[in-house]
Design an enzyme around this catalytic site. Sequence first.
Site, PDB file in Angstrom:
ATOM      1  N   CYS A 167      31.600  96.577  50.526  1.00 46.84           N
ATOM      2  CA  CYS A 167      31.359  97.716  49.632  1.00 46.84           C
ATOM      3  C   CYS A 167      30.042  97.534  48.877  1.00 46.84           C
ATOM      4  CB  CYS A 167      32.514  97.858  48.640  1.00 46.84           C
ATOM      5  SG  CYS A 167      34.124  98.193  49.406  1.00 46.84           S
ATOM      6  N   CYS A 180      34.141  93.734  46.680  1.00 50.04           N
ATOM      7  CA  CYS A 180      34.152  93.544  48.134  1.00 50.04           C
ATOM      8  C   CYS A 180      32.728  93.400  48.656  1.00 50.04           C
ATOM      9  CB  CYS A 180      34.854  94.729  48.792  1.00 50.04           C
ATOM     10  SG  CYS A 180      34.618  94.845  50.573  1.00 50.04           S
TER      11      CYS A 180
END
Length: 404
Positions: free
Chosen positions: A246, A243
Site C-alpha cells: 500500500c 502495508c
Amino acid sequence: MASFSIEDFVGNGCLKELLPKLLDRGWDDVPTLKAMNSDDMDDIGMTRPQKDALEIRSYLHERALMQYSDQFEASGKSLAELLSLSNTDLSSLYAMKRGHIARFTDRKQNGPPSRNNSIYNKSDNNSKKLENMTRNSRRSSSGSDITIEQSLASFKIEDGHVFKGIVASMPAESRACGCVQPPPVVENVAPYSAIENISVQKLAPEHKIGIERLVKNKAPPVKASELWREKPAVFVCIRRPGCIMCRAEAHQLYSKKPIFDALGVQLFAVLHEHIDSEVNDFWPRYWGGALLYDKGQGFFKALGGGKLLKEKFISGFLFNPRAIANYKRAKAVGLEMNFKGEGEIKGGLFVVGRGKSGIAYQFVERNFGDWAPLGEVIEICTRIQNLQHIPSESIKSLKEDEEE
C-alpha cells in the site's frame, strides 16, 4: 522509500536557506520542486551549488536513495561527476552498499535529470492547454528529466487498449493447486449514489513547506461530494497504511502529482481505520496529499458493490503467487513496513468527475498489492480534462451518439 516531506528532501544543506523563497514562489511540495527546470532555478536566483544539490536530491529521491543525499551534496561534485565514479569509489568514499550502487548507476530508471526542457517551449494544442493551466498555478511543469507533455505521452494508452479497471490486472486463478478459490469481485462500476453521501474526515492536508504535521483540531466530517464539486479527483483507498504494498502504491501515485496538477485533478488517500501512529508514519513520507478517514468504510463498500471485499492472510497472501509477487516488487525498492491495523479489507481506486458527472474509473484490488495501472488513471484524467473544455450541449450529444 524517499519521503514527501520537503524539509526531509532539502536536508541541512544549501537548499535549506531557500525554503522561504520557494514557498513564496509556489515551489512548496516535493513533486513540484523536482519539476524545476534551469529557467526556474535562475528565476529564483539559485547558485551553482544549489542547482547541483537539487539535481542530486531529485535523482536520489527517484531511486529511494536519499540516505546518501547529504554526503553527495557535501562532496561538492555535480550529479554527472558522481555518476562517473567507479563502483569502488562509491563504496569507499560514501560507504554505498552494492545493491544501492546498482540502483544509483542504473540510468534507465529515469535517467539523470536534464533541466533544459520547459513546457513553455511547446506549441501543440495540448501543450498550450497545459501551459495556460501551469501559468495560472504559477508553477513550472517540466519533469525532472522530461516535460509534462512528454510525461503524459509516456503514459498514453494505445488504440485498442482494453482497460483493466474494475478488477485487477489479470483474471483470478485458483490457488494451492485448486484447493483455494479466489473471492469474487464486482464487474460493474459503482453508481454515483454509492459514494455521493459518504462522510469523511480530513486527517492531514496536502503537505507544503512549514505545514503542521497533522490537523491539530479534529476536523468535522464533510460530505464526500463536496470534495469534487469544483474539480475532479482521484481517491486511492488504502487497505492498511503500514502495508509495504500500500505504501509503494501511494508513493508511486503521488510522485506524479505535477501531471495531475496540470490536468486539474486532485489527489486523496482514504483510510478505513484511524490509528494515530500509522497516520504519522504514512503522511507525508509515503503520501504527501490530503489524507481522509472513511469511518463508515463507504468507499471500500462501494468497491465491493455494497459490501466490503475481504480476504484472509493465509488464502489471500501465502497461497497466492500474485500477491507474493506484488510484495517482492514493493520490497525491492527498500520500503519499511509493519503489521499494525486491520489488513483484510481490500482497497482500490476511484476517479470521480467534477460535480455530479459520476465515477469515471474504478479499480478493485483483487490480489493483495494490485495497483491501478498508472497509465490508465492518467488517461482517464486526461479525458476528463478534455471534456471540461467541451460545451455541455456537445457532451450531451456525444452521450446520445454512444447510446445509439
